[in-house]
Scaffold this motif. Structure first.
Motif, PDB file in Angstrom:
ATOM      1  N   UNK A 117       8.202   7.490   3.048  1.00 21.27           N
ATOM      2  CA  UNK A 117       9.193   6.461   3.371  1.00 21.27           C
ATOM      3  C   UNK A 117       8.549   5.094   3.311  1.00 21.27           C
ATOM      4  N   UNK A 118       9.322   4.096   2.876  1.00 15.81           N
ATOM      5  CA  UNK A 118       8.798   2.738   2.686  1.00 15.81           C
ATOM      6  C   UNK A 118       9.565   1.765   3.586  1.00 15.81           C
ATOM      7  N   UNK A 119       8.785   0.830   4.147  1.00 16.21           N
ATOM      8  CA  UNK A 119       9.386  -0.179   5.010  1.00 16.21           C
ATOM      9  C   UNK A 119       8.610  -1.475   4.839  1.00 16.21           C
ATOM     10  N   UNK A 120       9.313  -2.597   4.651  1.00 20.53           N
ATOM     11  CA  UNK A 120       8.675  -3.885   4.387  1.00 20.53           C
ATOM     12  C   UNK A 120       8.995  -4.865   5.523  1.00 20.53           C
ATOM     13  N   UNK A 121       7.960  -5.450   6.091  1.00 20.14           N
ATOM     14  CA  UNK A 121       8.105  -6.488   7.120  1.00 20.14           C
ATOM     15  C   UNK A 121       7.000  -7.511   6.928  1.00 20.14           C
ATOM     16  N   UNK A 122       7.400  -8.822   6.867  1.00 18.86           N
ATOM     17  CA  UNK A 122       6.412  -9.890   6.780  1.00 18.86           C
ATOM     18  C   UNK A 122       5.486  -9.773   5.595  1.00 18.86           C
ATOM     19  N   UNK A 123       6.008  -9.373   4.424  1.00 13.60           N
ATOM     20  CA  UNK A 123       5.195  -9.273   3.234  1.00 13.60           C
ATOM     21  C   UNK A 123       4.268  -8.073   3.224  1.00 13.60           C
ATOM     22  N   UNK A 124       4.455  -7.140   4.162  1.00 15.19           N
ATOM     23  CA  UNK A 124       3.631  -5.934   4.230  1.00 15.19           C
ATOM     24  C   UNK A 124       4.523  -4.692   4.049  1.00 15.19           C
ATOM     25  N   UNK A 125       4.160  -3.780   3.108  1.00 15.48           N
ATOM     26  CA  UNK A 125       4.901  -2.533   2.905  1.00 15.48           C
ATOM     27  C   UNK A 125       4.135  -1.391   3.571  1.00 15.48           C
ATOM     28  N   UNK A 126       4.853  -0.688   4.449  1.00 12.84           N
ATOM     29  CA  UNK A 126       4.260   0.460   5.131  1.00 12.84           C
ATOM     30  C   UNK A 126       4.811   1.732   4.501  1.00 12.84           C
ATOM     31  N   UNK A 127       3.889   2.581   3.993  1.00 10.56           N
ATOM     32  CA  UNK A 127       4.276   3.848   3.365  1.00 10.56           C
ATOM     33  C   UNK A 127       3.800   4.976   4.270  1.00 10.56           C
ATOM     34  N   UNK A 128       4.777   5.790   4.767  1.00  8.44           N
ATOM     35  CA  UNK A 128       4.466   6.859   5.716  1.00  8.44           C
ATOM     36  C   UNK A 128       4.564   8.204   5.029  1.00  8.44           C
ATOM     37  N   UNK A 129       3.482   9.005   5.106  1.00  5.97           N
ATOM     38  CA  UNK A 129       3.448  10.332   4.499  1.00  5.97           C
ATOM     39  C   UNK A 129       4.345  11.278   5.306  1.00  5.97           C
ATOM     40  N   UNK A 130       5.350  11.985   4.686  1.00  6.07           N
ATOM     41  CA  UNK A 130       6.256  12.859   5.447  1.00  6.07           C
ATOM     42  C   UNK A 130       5.572  14.107   6.002  1.00  6.07           C
ATOM     43  N   UNK A 131       4.448  14.530   5.412  1.00  8.03           N
ATOM     44  CA  UNK A 131       3.773  15.751   5.852  1.00  8.03           C
ATOM     45  C   UNK A 131       2.809  15.481   7.015  1.00  8.03           C
ATOM     46  N   UNK A 132       1.956  14.483   6.823  1.00 11.13           N
ATOM     47  CA  UNK A 132       0.932  14.217   7.839  1.00 11.13           C
ATOM     48  C   UNK A 132       1.353  13.177   8.860  1.00 11.13           C
ATOM     49  N   UNK A 133       2.325  12.333   8.473  1.00 16.12           N
ATOM     50  CA  UNK A 133       2.752  11.275   9.387  1.00 16.12           C
ATOM     51  C   UNK A 133       1.860  10.053   9.337  1.00 16.12           C
ATOM     52  N   UNK A 134       0.783  10.070   8.547  1.00  9.79           N
ATOM     53  CA  UNK A 134      -0.112   8.921   8.428  1.00  9.79           C
ATOM     54  C   UNK A 134       0.531   7.827   7.601  1.00  9.79           C
TER      55      UNK A 134
END
Length: 679
Positions: A117-134
């Motif tokens: 899953x991808x989420x963008x805030x303040x010019x930063x994209x956070x990509x979260x692994x669905x299996x490990x949660x990292x």
């Protein structure tokens, strides 16, 4: 009510009729296969358009030196997507274009995890692994619409080409479908035309006794309604079944090419459909038999009511007739509703339910990539598209099951009529026989052991007039039915010029016979055509002479069109006497060696009868004549008079001889004379 099992041979005979026009049918099926295969190329095109040219923007991009094909300019540098590089071509630094929500972002460098899953805030994209949660964080820059369009621009020519290819395929599908439908319609119409010709020709070969127990409306129903139902079998059912089978095979094959797991999920549809057809037929076949049989009975009743409308109205039987019709109609309506309910339960509603269950199963299996397989958006789109395309012909097959069963039952009824034993129509002509007739110990029964004639023996020499008299049911008409070979004797023999009539083809025997019935039958046409029956051997001059011989020519010439005056069905616009005169002229125009008059003067007034009697004195010469008459005054000049009682000849002789015997003939004659004197 006639309800019988459908013979397994019915399908074979329908196939044999189809083989009469196998070339156009095979061409139609070939076009149908081409149309199906061409149409099924659509999801492949859509999948490529989505996965490669639309969602392909998220593939890896690499910096290149300067402007070149497929390269995109961004912030003064040129970038090209990895799938556009030639083998061995140098690749620069990696960059990515990533979607998050409804926006697209520029990432300098590579992405550690492709999925998540991808989420963008303040010019930063956070990509979260669905299996490990990292999670991993990347600095990104949002692309404007114009910048984003530049990355799509190299794909536009390919998208346009695919769109035009898809449009071309649709045009091809339209052309193939048009040709297929036209060929199938042509073939079906020709098959039914041939079938109707065969059925109607067979009705001409069937013996008269066959129609004793079958209403005319039922025969009409088989020749028209049942054959029209069979036509739908070749047009609708054949097309739907071939189309459905081709689609199912092609779709499952395409699914195996796309994804084996998805194909295995769809595969159980085939045995489910097979069981579906079996269960449907188990209930539908009985309903269809009853519906077709009852429809035939309704047609027979309508036909009979129309013919007998004058009697129905004269005796005020409209209410009872309507009640009888309503009972038959309600019975037909009841089973039509049963079939309707069955079709409603097993048609597209059930198909949609099964389809939605399969879609739900696919979503559950692949939600979050549970199976670890790479399932792209384009692949899921292609799967859903293929399933919709496969279920559409399945609905068509299920909806045509009713037509299939109706057609099979109709075909069984038609073939059962054609299987009735008939007599082949003999071709050619024979020389006119003299007309010497002899009955030798003839016994006959319409029904087993219920004899209407017993040991009948007499001899009629050429040129003689033989009169048959007796009370109703004494067997007079049966003797003439045997002479005409409408029926054959149970015992004894009938000889014409010394030859057994059973050794002569019926058509040859009747070539030189003429008959005038008490209730003459006229066909739609003209007075002249009813005399000649459109026989080219009977000239206009012969027609005119026959009418003059019976004293009817001057009468008919007073009509507006003379002897070309139109005659509608059964000659209902003519008087009973006029119809009888036409029938009499018809018999004379054929110049028969044997002339049969069955109560021929019963419907004619005394003045007209006198005219006919004068003509008969001339026409009887050289011709053997049999006369059935209740008015004994009309047969006084007969050479032989046979008095019948309960199927036996009890007296014979001429008029004077029988009066001298003072037996039954004498009693009947005295009774009629007394009636005349009293009147």
């Amino acid at each position: 009510m006639e309800v019988t099992e459908v013979s397994p041979k019915t399908g074979k005979r329908l196939f044999q009729y189809a083989m009469l026009y196998k070339k156009p049918i095979l061409m139609a099926i070939a076009l149908l296969v081409l149309a199906a295969c061409t149409e099924l190329a659509g999801p492949f095109i859509a999948k490529r358009m989505i996965d490669v040219h639309i969602l392909g923007i998220e593939k890896k991009w690499h910096e290149v030196q300067g402007e070149q094909p497929y390269a995109v300019s961004y912030q003064g540098k040129w970038y090209k997507r990895e799938d556009h590089f030639e083998p061995g071509e140098a690749k620069g630094a990696e960059v990515r274009v990533l979607q998050a929500g409804a926006s697209y972002y520029w990432l300098e460098g590579s992405l550690a995890g492709e999925e998540g899953s991808r989420k963008v805030e303040g010019g930063q994209m956070t990509v979260t692994d669905p299996d490990t949660g990292s999670s991993s964080v990347y600095p990104v820059t949002q692309l404007t619409r114009s910048e984003l369009f530049r990355f799509y621009e190299p794909e536009i020519p390919a998208i346009v080409r695919l769109g035009l290819l898809y449009l071309g395929l649709l045009l091809l599908v339209g052309a193939f479908t048009y040709g297929q439908q036209r060929l199938l319609q042509f073939s079906a119409n020709r098959i039914v035309q041939q079938m109707r010709q065969d059925v109607f020709a067979h009705t001409q070969r069937l013996p008269v006794k066959y129609y004793d127990n079958l209403a005319a409306g039922q025969v009409v129903s088989r020749i028209t309604n049942d054959t029209e139902t069979i036509r739908e079998l070749y047009v609708q059912v054949l097309a739907q079944f071939v189309n459905g089978i081709v689609y199912m095979v092609a779709v499952i094959g395409a699914l195996f090419m796309l994804n084996t797991t998805l194909a295995l999920i769809a595969l159980p549809i085939v045995p489910i459909l097979f069981l579906w057809v079996i269960l449907y037929r188990k209930f539908a076949v009985g309903y269809n038999r009853i519906i077709r049989t009852k429809l035939s009975e309704i047609n027979a009743m309508i036909n009979e009511s129309i013919q007998g409308m004058a009697i129905i109205q004269a005796f005020r039987r409209q209410k009872e007739t309507m009640q009888e019709f309503d009972e038959m109609n309600d019975y037909h309506y009841k089973y039509q509703n049963k079939l309707l309910n069955l079709n409603s339960l097993t048609s597209h509603n059930l198909v949609n339910t099964i389809r939605n269950l399969i879609f739900a199963l696919v979503v559950w299996l692949f939600w979050g990539d549970n199976l670890g397989a790479a399932v792209t958006v384009g692949l899921l789109y292609a799967f859903i598209d293929y399933m919709n395309r496969m279920f559409s012909p399945i609905v068509g097959i299920v909806n045509q099951l009713s037509t299939l069963e109706t057609a099979r039952v109709s075909a069984e009824r038609v073939f059962r009529l054609m299987d009735e034993e008939g007599v082949e129509v003999a071709k050619g002509r024979i020389e006119r026989y003299k007309g010497d007739v002899e009955f030798k110990d003839v016994s006959f029964a319409y029904k087993k052991d219920e004899y209407v004639l017993r040991k009948i023996s007499f001899h009629a020499s050429q040129g003689e007039t033989v009169a048959l008299v007796g009370h109703t049911g004494s067997g007079k008409s049966s003797i003439l039915n045997l002479l005409f070979r409408f029926y054959d004797t149970n015992e004894g023999a009938i000889l014409v010029d010394g030859k057994d009539v059973r050794d002569m083809p019926k058509q040859h025997l009747r070539q030189h016979m003429g008959i005038v019935l008490q209730d003459p039958f006229l066909f739609t046409g003209t007075i002249a055509s009813n005399v000649s029956l459109d026989n080219p051997d009977i000239s206009r001059e012969k027609i005119v002479q026959a009418l003059k011989d019976v004293g009817a020519y001057d009468m008919f010439m007073q009509l507006p069109n003379g002897i070309d005056e139109p005659v509608i069905e059964k000659g209902s616009t003519l008087s009973a006497g006029q119809r009888q005169l036409i029938s009499f002229a018809r018999a004379l125009a054929y110049d028969p060696a044997i002339l049969i008059l069955d109560e021929a003067t019963a419907s004619i007034d005394t003045e007209t009868e006198a005219v006919i009697q004068q003509a008969l004195d001339v026409l009887k010469r050289g011709r053997t004549t049999f006369v059935i008459a209740h008015r004994l005054s009309t047969i006084r000049a007969a050479d032989q008079i046979l008095v019948l009682d309960r199927g036996e000849i009890v007296e014979r002789g001429n008029h004077d001889e029988l009066l001298e015997q003072r037996g039954k003939y004498y009693a009947m004659y005295q009774l009629q004379q007394g009636t005349i004197l009293t009147a």
